[in-house]
Enzyme design. Structure first.
Site, PDB file in Angstrom:
ATOM      1  N   ARG A 220      10.553   2.737  -5.649  1.00 35.48           N
ATOM      2  CA  ARG A 220      10.640   2.927  -4.188  1.00 35.48           C
ATOM      3  C   ARG A 220      10.252   4.323  -3.746  1.00 35.48           C
ATOM      4  O   ARG A 220      10.315   4.640  -2.563  1.00 35.48           O
ATOM      5  CB  ARG A 220      12.073   2.613  -3.732  1.00 35.48           C
ATOM      6  CG  ARG A 220      12.480   1.170  -3.976  1.00 35.48           C
ATOM      7  CD  ARG A 220      13.971   0.983  -3.872  1.00 35.48           C
ATOM      8  NE  ARG A 220      14.684   1.651  -4.974  1.00 35.48           N
ATOM      9  CZ  ARG A 220      16.006   1.603  -5.146  1.00 35.48           C
ATOM     10  NH1 ARG A 220      16.761   0.949  -4.286  1.00 35.48           N
ATOM     11  NH2 ARG A 220      16.558   2.225  -6.169  1.00 35.48           N
TER      12      ARG A 220
ATOM     13  N   ASP B  25      11.552   5.514 -10.165  1.00 35.81           N
ATOM     14  CA  ASP B  25      11.946   4.467  -9.210  1.00 35.81           C
ATOM     15  C   ASP B  25      10.741   3.986  -8.385  1.00 35.81           C
ATOM     16  O   ASP B  25      10.027   4.799  -7.793  1.00 35.81           O
ATOM     17  CB  ASP B  25      13.038   5.011  -8.286  1.00 35.81           C
ATOM     18  CG  ASP B  25      13.745   3.906  -7.527  1.00 35.81           C
ATOM     19  OD1 ASP B  25      14.957   3.736  -7.721  1.00 35.81           O
ATOM     20  OD2 ASP B  25      13.080   3.213  -6.724  1.00 35.81           O
TER      21      ASP B  25
HETATM   22 CO    CO Z   1      15.952   7.368  -9.537  1.00 36.97          CO
END
Ligand code: CO
Length: 203
Positions: free
Chosen positions: A46, A44
């Site tokens: 983020r 991810d």
């Molecule tokens: Co994830």
């Protein structure tokens, strides 16, 4: 001009700033990396390992995949683990998940028949194994949060069971399970869940 020129420009500015603030920084790193930590996290965008832990280049060895999985037959992850432990001699392995993980959410929904669904099957198996606990929760959001935590704890167990780690643990290497909150930027130690899952799986 490349349509990614802005990234190259960013890099130019970053490298100059680093060298200005820490003269000789790149030269020292070029010779050798001596990270103390191995980070196994989600892909991810983020959840950038260095940034959220305030670590500089050279300080953390990183492996990331969808849903931060440590699978017994995944040669990629096992090679990273082995290299980090035996060659780099890291002192800590951190398995870090995050709330709101799309990979974990996908494991709670019907399979969409995508390539990534094969990979997510591993999380689906964890959801099945902990079905009673997950079904006792009041809503989907709580189930997702808990499965994110349980998934980290199970992956910690997989690290612990690996031959590379077992050898390394005799010199005091530790494995930790953490989770990151996308909503507040905070890391949390999942030790209670890690202990509970370990006790459960050791039965
Ligand atoms: Co994830």
């Amino acid at each position: 001009m490349s349509e990614l020129q802005h990234l190259l420009n960013n890099n130019d500015a970053w490298a100059k700033k680093m060298e200005r603030e820490r003269p000789g920084f790149f030269h020292a790193l070029e010779a050798q990396q001596r990270p103390k930590y191995l980070w196994i996290g989600c892909s991810d965008s983020r959840v950038p390992a260095n940034e959220i832990t305030g670590l500089m280049p050279g300080e953390v060895f990183v492996h990331r995949n969808v849903a931060n999985l440590v699978i017994h037959s995944d040669v990629n992850c096992l090679a990273v683990l082995d290299f980090a432990l035996r060659v780099l001699k890291v002192e800590h392995v951190i398995v870090c998940g995050h709330y709101g993980c799309g990979g974990v959410q996908a494991a709670l929904e019907p399979s969409a028949g995508r390539m990534v669904d094969h990979w997510i099957r591993h999380v689906r198996d964890i959801a099945k194994f902990y079905r009673d606990e997950l079904e006792s929760l009041p809503n989907d959001a709580e189930r997702n949060r808990r499965l994110c935590e349980l998934n980290v704890a199970v992956q910690v167990t997989h690290v612990r069971e690996s031959p590379s780690f077992q050898e390394a643990s005799s010199r005091g290497v530790k494995v930790h399970g953490w989770i990151y909150g996308l909503s507040n930027g905070r890391l949390k130690d999942l030790q209670p869940t890690v202990d509970a899952v370990r006790a459960h799986l050791d039965m």
